[in-house]
Design a protein around this motif. Structure first.
Motif, PDB file in Angstrom:
ATOM      1  N   VAL A 119       0.850  -1.185   0.000  1.00  0.00           N
ATOM      2  CA  VAL A 119       0.000   0.000   0.000  1.00  0.00           C
ATOM      3  C   VAL A 119       0.891   1.242   0.000  1.00  0.00           C
ATOM      4  O   VAL A 119       1.841   1.324   0.770  1.00  0.00           O
ATOM      5  CB  VAL A 119      -0.920   0.017   1.243  1.00  0.00           C
ATOM      6  CG1 VAL A 119      -1.801   1.246   1.238  1.00  0.00           C
ATOM      7  CG2 VAL A 119      -1.772  -1.248   1.271  1.00  0.00           C
ATOM      8  N   PRO A 120       0.605   2.211  -0.856  1.00  0.00           N
ATOM      9  CA  PRO A 120       1.459   3.393  -0.911  1.00  0.00           C
ATOM     10  C   PRO A 120       1.354   4.256   0.334  1.00  0.00           C
ATOM     11  O   PRO A 120       0.290   4.348   0.956  1.00  0.00           O
ATOM     12  CB  PRO A 120       0.921   4.153  -2.138  1.00  0.00           C
ATOM     13  CG  PRO A 120      -0.492   3.693  -2.284  1.00  0.00           C
ATOM     14  CD  PRO A 120      -0.501   2.267  -1.843  1.00  0.00           C
ATOM     15  N   VAL A 121       2.452   4.860   0.692  1.00  0.00           N
ATOM     16  CA  VAL A 121       2.464   5.892   1.725  1.00  0.00           C
ATOM     17  C   VAL A 121       2.456   7.218   0.981  1.00  0.00           C
ATOM     18  O   VAL A 121       3.386   7.529   0.237  1.00  0.00           O
ATOM     19  CB  VAL A 121       3.714   5.774   2.624  1.00  0.00           C
ATOM     20  CG1 VAL A 121       3.752   6.937   3.611  1.00  0.00           C
ATOM     21  CG2 VAL A 121       3.714   4.446   3.355  1.00  0.00           C
ATOM     22  N   PHE A 122       1.393   7.969   1.164  1.00  0.00           N
ATOM     23  CA  PHE A 122       1.200   9.176   0.373  1.00  0.00           C
ATOM     24  C   PHE A 122       2.039  10.335   0.920  1.00  0.00           C
ATOM     25  O   PHE A 122       2.513  10.312   2.051  1.00  0.00           O
ATOM     26  CB  PHE A 122      -0.283   9.540   0.341  1.00  0.00           C
ATOM     27  CG  PHE A 122      -1.134   8.487  -0.311  1.00  0.00           C
ATOM     28  CD1 PHE A 122      -1.101   8.308  -1.682  1.00  0.00           C
ATOM     29  CD2 PHE A 122      -1.942   7.651   0.459  1.00  0.00           C
ATOM     30  CE1 PHE A 122      -1.867   7.323  -2.293  1.00  0.00           C
ATOM     31  CE2 PHE A 122      -2.721   6.668  -0.146  1.00  0.00           C
ATOM     32  CZ  PHE A 122      -2.683   6.500  -1.527  1.00  0.00           C
ATOM     33  N   ALA A 123       2.181  11.341   0.074  1.00  0.00           N
ATOM     34  CA  ALA A 123       3.036  12.473   0.441  1.00  0.00           C
ATOM     35  C   ALA A 123       2.318  13.491   1.308  1.00  0.00           C
ATOM     36  O   ALA A 123       2.957  14.311   1.960  1.00  0.00           O
ATOM     37  CB  ALA A 123       3.563  13.151  -0.829  1.00  0.00           C
ATOM     38  N   SER A 124       0.986  13.462   1.310  1.00  0.00           N
ATOM     39  CA  SER A 124       0.232  14.457   2.069  1.00  0.00           C
ATOM     40  C   SER A 124      -1.156  13.933   2.372  1.00  0.00           C
ATOM     41  O   SER A 124      -1.615  12.946   1.782  1.00  0.00           O
ATOM     42  CB  SER A 124       0.119  15.758   1.264  1.00  0.00           C
ATOM     43  OG  SER A 124      -0.670  15.537   0.105  1.00  0.00           O
ATOM     44  N   ARG A 125      -1.847  14.616   3.268  1.00  0.00           N
ATOM     45  CA  ARG A 125      -3.241  14.273   3.565  1.00  0.00           C
ATOM     46  C   ARG A 125      -4.107  14.437   2.309  1.00  0.00           C
ATOM     47  O   ARG A 125      -5.001  13.622   2.049  1.00  0.00           O
ATOM     48  CB  ARG A 125      -3.774  15.172   4.684  1.00  0.00           C
ATOM     49  CG  ARG A 125      -3.356  14.761   6.071  1.00  0.00           C
ATOM     50  CD  ARG A 125      -3.813  15.788   7.117  1.00  0.00           C
ATOM     51  NE  ARG A 125      -5.260  15.951   7.183  1.00  0.00           N
ATOM     52  CZ  ARG A 125      -6.061  15.253   7.988  1.00  0.00           C
ATOM     53  NH1 ARG A 125      -5.563  14.324   8.785  1.00  0.00           N
ATOM     54  NH2 ARG A 125      -7.367  15.493   8.008  1.00  0.00           N
ATOM     55  N   ALA A 126      -3.835  15.460   1.555  1.00  0.00           N
ATOM     56  CA  ALA A 126      -4.638  15.718   0.352  1.00  0.00           C
ATOM     57  C   ALA A 126      -4.491  14.580  -0.645  1.00  0.00           C
ATOM     58  O   ALA A 126      -5.473  14.152  -1.270  1.00  0.00           O
ATOM     59  CB  ALA A 126      -4.218  17.039  -0.282  1.00  0.00           C
ATOM     60  N   GLU A 127      -3.280  14.089  -0.804  1.00  0.00           N
ATOM     61  CA  GLU A 127      -3.048  12.981  -1.731  1.00  0.00           C
ATOM     62  C   GLU A 127      -3.736  11.719  -1.231  1.00  0.00           C
ATOM     63  O   GLU A 127      -4.329  10.966  -2.015  1.00  0.00           O
ATOM     64  CB  GLU A 127      -1.538  12.749  -1.878  1.00  0.00           C
ATOM     65  CG  GLU A 127      -1.182  11.726  -2.937  1.00  0.00           C
ATOM     66  CD  GLU A 127       0.317  11.591  -3.112  1.00  0.00           C
ATOM     67  OE1 GLU A 127       0.775  10.467  -3.429  1.00  0.00           O
ATOM     68  OE2 GLU A 127       1.039  12.597  -2.930  1.00  0.00           O
ATOM     69  N   ALA A 128      -3.676  11.490   0.074  1.00  0.00           N
ATOM     70  CA  ALA A 128      -4.346  10.321   0.651  1.00  0.00           C
ATOM     71  C   ALA A 128      -5.855  10.436   0.481  1.00  0.00           C
ATOM     72  O   ALA A 128      -6.531   9.462   0.126  1.00  0.00           O
ATOM     73  CB  ALA A 128      -3.975  10.181   2.126  1.00  0.00           C
ATOM     74  N   ARG A 129      -6.389  11.626   0.724  1.00  0.00           N
ATOM     75  CA  ARG A 129      -7.830  11.835   0.580  1.00  0.00           C
ATOM     76  C   ARG A 129      -8.279  11.588  -0.861  1.00  0.00           C
ATOM     77  O   ARG A 129      -9.334  10.990  -1.116  1.00  0.00           O
ATOM     78  CB  ARG A 129      -8.198  13.251   1.008  1.00  0.00           C
ATOM     79  CG  ARG A 129      -9.676  13.591   0.825  1.00  0.00           C
ATOM     80  CD  ARG A 129     -10.560  12.797   1.747  1.00  0.00           C
ATOM     81  NE  ARG A 129     -11.956  12.846   1.317  1.00  0.00           N
ATOM     82  CZ  ARG A 129     -12.966  12.312   2.006  1.00  0.00           C
ATOM     83  NH1 ARG A 129     -12.742  11.709   3.147  1.00  0.00           N
ATOM     84  NH2 ARG A 129     -14.195  12.379   1.540  1.00  0.00           N
ATOM     85  N   ALA A 130      -7.472  12.026  -1.815  1.00  0.00           N
ATOM     86  CA  ALA A 130      -7.816  11.832  -3.224  1.00  0.00           C
ATOM     87  C   ALA A 130      -7.872  10.343  -3.574  1.00  0.00           C
ATOM     88  O   ALA A 130      -8.669   9.930  -4.429  1.00  0.00           O
ATOM     89  CB  ALA A 130      -6.798  12.540  -4.106  1.00  0.00           C
ATOM     90  N   ALA A 131      -7.054   9.525  -2.911  1.00  0.00           N
ATOM     91  CA  ALA A 131      -7.029   8.089  -3.190  1.00  0.00           C
ATOM     92  C   ALA A 131      -8.225   7.370  -2.586  1.00  0.00           C
ATOM     93  O   ALA A 131      -8.745   6.415  -3.174  1.00  0.00           O
ATOM     94  CB  ALA A 131      -5.734   7.483  -2.671  1.00  0.00           C
ATOM     95  N   ILE A 132      -8.672   7.820  -1.404  1.00  0.00           N
ATOM     96  CA  ILE A 132      -9.759   7.097  -0.735  1.00  0.00           C
ATOM     97  C   ILE A 132     -11.148   7.601  -1.143  1.00  0.00           C
ATOM     98  O   ILE A 132     -12.133   6.883  -0.978  1.00  0.00           O
ATOM     99  CB  ILE A 132      -9.614   7.157   0.802  1.00  0.00           C
ATOM    100  CG1 ILE A 132      -9.794   8.569   1.327  1.00  0.00           C
ATOM    101  CG2 ILE A 132      -8.284   6.577   1.233  1.00  0.00           C
ATOM    102  CD1 ILE A 132      -9.742   8.664   2.843  1.00  0.00           C
TER     103      ILE A 132
END
Length: 232
Positions: free
Chosen positions: A118-131
């Motif tokens: 599972v990727p570790v994202f660079a920011s909360r925004a990037e993580a939010r975009a994935a979920i």
């Protein structure tokens, strides 16, 4: 009186490599998880344990009487265990039926996916975009087919059950992996929400995949819908 047996098919080295990778070098019994990398006389202590035995008169044989020799030797039918757990499951097959052992294997696969897949994202925004797409798909299923108070519609219930298995449960697993792998971005309250969500995910799977309907199950925490929105 004669007993039948099945010729043991030898596992290929690639199959053994898959099993070792899947286990992460640890016993796949979730209650054990002992490190199997210790060497004794230049050999590791891991043992390959069949869920349905290689022979037709071994432990749990009646649960897979129709399996072929090749299917019995398939990696999907084999666990990596420490010697103690291997002995335990084979001496107590009634306590450790195939269903439980397959659940051990699945949990080990999920743990490996969380750790490495599972990727570790660079920011909360990037993580939010994935979920967000996963949350959106689950939300659509619930709005269309989710249970309603005082509404008893067999067609709706059948659609709900089918879409839970085909869409919601797989999406939940991915969501949970994303959230757990990027836990460092979560606030304290968000971490509590994810912990509740993990219990909900487990109980939903128990209901729809295993038929275990426990009263008072944990409901989906609505806070998940907005998790990782905005900066901390």
């Amino acid at each position: 009186m004669t007993t039948s047996s099945t010729k043991r098919v030898r596992l290929s080295q690639p199959a053994k490599d898959v099993l070792w990778s899947e286990s992460g070098g640890h016993c796949q019994n979730p209650g054990c998880r002992v490190d199997l990398h210790a060497f004794v006389d230049q050999a590791h202590v891991a043992e390959l344990a069949h869920i349905i035995p290689a022979s037709t008169n071994g432990p749990r044989a009646t649960e897979g009487a129709d399996l072929t020799e090749t299917e019995r030797a398939d990696p999907t039918n084999i666990l990596v265990l420490c010697p103690t757990c291997h002995t335990m499951i084979d001496k107590g097959p009634s306590q450790y039926p195939a269903e439980i052992l397959r659940r051990w294997k699945e949990r080990s696969q999920q743990a490996r996916a969380i750790a490495f897949g599972v990727p570790v994202f660079a920011s909360r925004a990037e993580a939010r975009a994935a979920i967000e797409p996963l949350l959106g798909a689950n939300r659509a299923v619930f709005q269309l087919y989710g249970p309603l108070d005082d509404v008893f519609d067999d067609t709706r219930a059948d659609q709900w059950s089918r879409h839970v298995v085909d869409t919601v449960i797989p999406n939940n697993r991915t969501l949970l992996r994303f959230l757990q792998s990027n836990r460092g971005f979560l606030t304290a309250s968000e971490k509590e929400t994810v912990d509740i969500f993990a219990i909900h995910v487990q109980q939903l799977e128990e209901r729809h995949l295993e038929g275990t309907w426990t009263p008072g199950s944990t409901r989906f925490p609505e806070e998940i819908e907005s998790i990782m929105k905005g900066d901390t």
